[in-house]
Write a protein that holds these residues in place. Structure first.
Motif, short mmCIF file in Angstrom:
data_model
loop_
_atom_site.label_atom_id
_atom_site.label_comp_id
_atom_site.label_asym_id
_atom_site.label_seq_id
_atom_site.Cartn_x
_atom_site.Cartn_y
_atom_site.Cartn_z
N TRP A 13 0.80 -1.25 -0.06
CA TRP A 13 0.04 -0.09 -0.38
C TRP A 13 0.92 1.34 0.05
O TRP A 13 0.44 2.03 -0.32
N GLN A 14 2.04 1.23 0.37
CA GLN A 14 3.01 2.29 0.55
C GLN A 14 3.55 2.82 -0.76
O GLN A 14 3.96 3.96 -1.02
N ALA A 17 0.84 5.30 -3.59
CA ALA A 17 0.44 6.62 -3.43
C ALA A 17 -0.19 7.19 -4.77
O ALA A 17 0.41 7.17 -5.85
N SER A 29 -3.41 4.54 -0.37
CA SER A 29 -2.35 5.00 0.56
C SER A 29 -2.86 5.69 1.56
O SER A 29 -2.52 5.62 2.73
#
Length: 90
Positions: A13-14, A17, A29
């Motif tokens: 998930w990082q 973005a 994100s």
């Protein structure tokens, strides 16, 4: 690398973005960051490779099959005894 339609992947998930941001939705994100900060939980992001991104087009057969597979997997995971853990991120 481009995956074939219906390919399912665990995503970091990082690294998501800015994806799926609009005036009506938060980027994945941003939601994940909030959940981690507020609930101190792990967050997993599941992605399915689409076939057609034309506005209003229905999901293709491979994508529909992938959606069904993800739903069955999540149902199994969520209904499993509490000692079960999710699969490792790819």
């Amino acid at each position: 690398m481009i995956n074939s339609p219906g390919t399912i992947r665990w995503l970091d998930w990082q690294e998501a973005a800015g994806l799926d941001a609009s005036t009506r939705a938060l980027p994945a994100s941003m939601l994940a960051r909030y959940l981690v900060a507020e609930l101190a939980c792990d967050v997993a992001l599941i992605g399915i490779q689409v076939q057609d991104t034309t506005l209003g087009s229905p999901p293709s057969p491979p994508v529909r099959r992938a959606i069904g597979s993800v739903c069955r997997g999540l149902t199994t995971l969520l209904l499993a005894p509490s000692n079960a853990s999710p699969p490792a991120a790819a």
